[in-house]
Write an enzyme that holds these catalytic residues in place. Structure first.
Site, PDB file in Angstrom:
ATOM      1  N   LYS A 107       0.800  -1.218   0.000  1.00  0.00           N
ATOM      2  CA  LYS A 107       0.000   0.000   0.000  1.00  0.00           C
ATOM      3  C   LYS A 107       0.839   1.278   0.000  1.00  0.00           C
ATOM      4  CE  LYS A 107      -3.325  -1.079  -0.662  1.00  0.00           C
ATOM      5  NZ  LYS A 107      -3.611  -1.764  -1.973  1.00  0.00           N
ATOM      6  N   HIS A 116       7.330  -7.548  -1.673  1.00  0.00           N
ATOM      7  CA  HIS A 116       7.074  -6.889  -0.382  1.00  0.00           C
ATOM      8  C   HIS A 116       7.864  -7.596   0.736  1.00  0.00           C
ATOM      9  CE1 HIS A 116       3.901  -4.465  -2.007  1.00  0.00           C
ATOM     10  NE2 HIS A 116       3.009  -5.420  -2.120  1.00  0.00           N
ATOM     11  N   SER A 155      -4.755   3.127   3.809  1.00  0.00           N
ATOM     12  CA  SER A 155      -4.926   2.464   2.509  1.00  0.00           C
ATOM     13  C   SER A 155      -5.043   0.950   2.704  1.00  0.00           C
ATOM     14  CB  SER A 155      -3.721   2.798   1.614  1.00  0.00           C
ATOM     15  OG  SER A 155      -3.843   2.160   0.381  1.00  0.00           O
ATOM     16  N   TYR A 189       6.420   7.995  -2.155  1.00  0.00           N
ATOM     17  CA  TYR A 189       5.097   8.253  -2.757  1.00  0.00           C
ATOM     18  C   TYR A 189       4.843   9.762  -2.770  1.00  0.00           C
ATOM     19  CZ  TYR A 189      -0.022   7.872  -3.335  1.00  0.00           C
ATOM     20  OH  TYR A 189      -1.328   7.978  -3.780  1.00  0.00           O
TER      21      TYR A 189
HETATM   22  P1  A3P Z   1      -4.876   4.864  -1.499  1.00  0.00           P
HETATM   23  O1  A3P Z   1      -5.588   3.662  -0.962  1.00  0.00           O
HETATM   24  O2  A3P Z   1      -4.371   5.780  -0.417  1.00  0.00           O
HETATM   25  O3  A3P Z   1      -5.674   5.598  -2.528  1.00  0.00           O
HETATM   26  P2  A3P Z   1      -0.044  -0.455  -3.631  1.00  0.00           P
HETATM   27  O4  A3P Z   1       0.088  -0.418  -5.104  1.00  0.00           O
HETATM   28  O5  A3P Z   1       1.272  -0.520  -2.911  1.00  0.00           O
HETATM   29  O6  A3P Z   1      -1.006  -1.492  -3.180  1.00  0.00           O
HETATM   30  O7  A3P Z   1      -0.624   0.969  -3.181  1.00  0.00           O
HETATM   31  C1  A3P Z   1      -1.952   1.327  -3.436  1.00  0.00           C
HETATM   32  C2  A3P Z   1      -2.090   2.823  -3.194  1.00  0.00           C
HETATM   33  O8  A3P Z   1      -1.475   3.529  -4.282  1.00  0.00           O
HETATM   34  C3  A3P Z   1      -3.554   3.260  -3.163  1.00  0.00           C
HETATM   35  O9  A3P Z   1      -3.572   4.351  -2.259  1.00  0.00           O
HETATM   36  C4  A3P Z   1      -3.759   3.711  -4.606  1.00  0.00           C
HETATM   37  O10 A3P Z   1      -4.844   4.572  -4.775  1.00  0.00           O
HETATM   38  C5  A3P Z   1      -2.422   4.411  -4.849  1.00  0.00           C
HETATM   39  N1  A3P Z   1      -2.145   4.583  -6.287  1.00  0.00           N
HETATM   40  C6  A3P Z   1      -2.141   3.635  -7.252  1.00  0.00           C
HETATM   41  N2  A3P Z   1      -1.893   4.183  -8.457  1.00  0.00           N
HETATM   42  C7  A3P Z   1      -1.726   5.510  -8.247  1.00  0.00           C
HETATM   43  C8  A3P Z   1      -1.460   6.613  -9.108  1.00  0.00           C
HETATM   44  N3  A3P Z   1      -1.325   6.470 -10.417  1.00  0.00           N
HETATM   45  N4  A3P Z   1      -1.349   7.837  -8.545  1.00  0.00           N
HETATM   46  C9  A3P Z   1      -1.494   8.013  -7.215  1.00  0.00           C
HETATM   47  N5  A3P Z   1      -1.756   7.010  -6.349  1.00  0.00           N
HETATM   48  C10 A3P Z   1      -1.876   5.759  -6.863  1.00  0.00           C
END
Ligand code: A3P
Length: 285
Positions: free
Chosen positions: A44, A99, A129, A184
C-alpha cells in the site's frame, strides 16, 4: 494457513499464492541477474503506481504493454508462486516486485548488480490504505474496524509484518549504488522530476513526448480505468465485486480517518521506532 495469514519466520504473509516452503526456497535458490530491476515496498505504498511507471519507461511511453498485460505479469511478485513461475522462464532484463522484508529476501540479490528501488510512503497513509484494501480482499486477515487495524499495524500483525521493521531493514541498503529510495510523496508532488530521477538511476532516457505519454498513462485517472492495472480482473475471486486498487491516490488521507488520540499514539511510536534514521528519509514528517 492459520488465523488469516501464512507465517514464515515469525512474519505474517498473505494466504494466496504464498507458502512457507516457497518463501524458504526462493530465499536460497532464486537467482537475481545483474540486469533485473526490483521494486520493493511495504504493501500500500504505491507499488503498482511505480510498476506502471517502470513498465512505461521500458516501453518508452508506449501504453500498448500496460493496456494488454495484467500488472502482476509485467513485474511479477517473486514471493507469489504464480509470479515466480513467470520469472523463472523469462529471458532478458526482468521487472520484479516484492514486499518481502530485507532479512528474508532471496540472498542472491545482495551479491548481484540488480537495480533496486525501495518505495516508501507515510505509514499513516499506508495504514489507512491497507485497512480499506484488506476489507475488500480475500488475500489476508480482514479487519473489523479501522480501530482494530490500527492496533494490528502497530504490533506488526499485518501482511508482511511491521512497517517499521520493513523500512529499517531495507534502509540498511541505502548508500549502495544499485539502491534507490523513492517516496510516494515526491511522486505525488512532482511526478515528472521523480520519473526523471528514476530514469537516471536506470540509465534510461526518454524523449519529451515519451515522458509526456508515460505521465498521462500512469496518472491516477488513467490507471483507474485500466483493467490491466486497477485489479478489477480479480473481482469476484480475490476482491469483492466492487473492489479496486485505486482508492483516493492522495497523500495525507490519514487526517480524515485518525482520531486525535490515534495521531498522538502514532507520532510517539514513529519517533521511538525510527530513532537514529535521518529525517530526510521521511519527507512527510
Ligand atoms: P490509497 O488507498 O491511499 O488511494 P499499492 O500499489 O502498494 O497497493 O498501493 C496502493 C495505493 O497507491 C492506493 O492508495 C492507490 O490509490 C495508490 N495509487 C495507485 N496508483 C496511483 C497513481 N497512479 N497515482 C497516485 N496514487 C496511486
Amino acid at each position: 494457513m492459520s488465523d488469516g495469514y501464512v507465517w514464515f519466520e515469525g512474519i505474517p504473509f498473505p494466504v494466496v499464492d504464498c507458502t512457507p516452503e516457497h518463501l524458504r526456497a526462493i530465499r536460497e535458490d532464486f537467482v537475481f541477474k545483474d540486469q533485473d530491476v526490483l521494486t520493493v515496498s511495504f504493501p500500500k505504498s504505491g507499488t503498482n503506481w511505480l510498476i506502471e511507471i517502470l513498465c512505461l519507461i521500458y516501453s518508452k511511453g508506449d501504453p500498448a504493454w500496460v493496456q494488454s498485460v495484467p500488472i502482476w505479469e509485467r513485474s511479477p511478485w517473486v514471493e507469489n508462486t504464480h509470479g515466480h513461475e513467470i520469472l523463472k522462464h523469462q529471458e532478458g532484463p526482468r521487472l520484479i516486485t516484492s514486499h518481502v522484508p530485507c532479512h528474508l529476501f532471496p540472498k542472491s540479490v545482495f551479491k548481484s548488480k540488480a537495480k533496486m528501488i525501495y518505495l516508501i510512503r507515510n505509514p499513516r497513509d499506508v495504514l489507512v490504505s491497507g485497512y480499506f484494501f484488506w476489507i475488500i480482499s480475500k488475500l489476508a486477515k480482514r479487519p473489523e474496524s479501522l480501530e482494530q487495524y490500527f492496533e494490528w499495524f502497530l504490533q506488526g500483525h499485518v501482511a508482511f509484518g511491521s512497517w517499521f521493521d520493513h523500512v529499517r531493514g531495507w534502509m540498511s541498503m541505502r548508500g549502495k549504488e544499485n539502491f534507490l529510495i523513492v517516496s510516494y510523496e515526491e511522486l505525488i508532488q512532482d511526478t515528472r522530476s521523480t520519473v526523471q530521477k528514476i530514469c537516471r538511476f536506470l540509465g534510461k532516457k526518454l524523449e519529451p513526448e515519451e515522458l509526456n505519454s508515460l505521465l498521462k498513462n500512469s496518472s491516477f485517472q488513467v490507471m483507474r480505468e485500466n483493467n490491466m492495472s486497477n485489479y478489477t480482473l480479480l473481482r469476484g475471486w480475490l476482491l469483492e465485486e466492487r473492489g479496486s486498487l485505486m482508492r483516493t491516490g492522495i497523500s495525507g488521507d490519514w487526517k480524515n480517518h485518525f482520531t486525535v488520540a490515534q495521531a498522538e499514539v502514532f507520532d510517539k511510536i514513529f519517533q521511538e521506532k525510527m530513532a537514529g534514521l535521518p529525517r530526510e528519509l521521511f519527507p512527510w514528517e
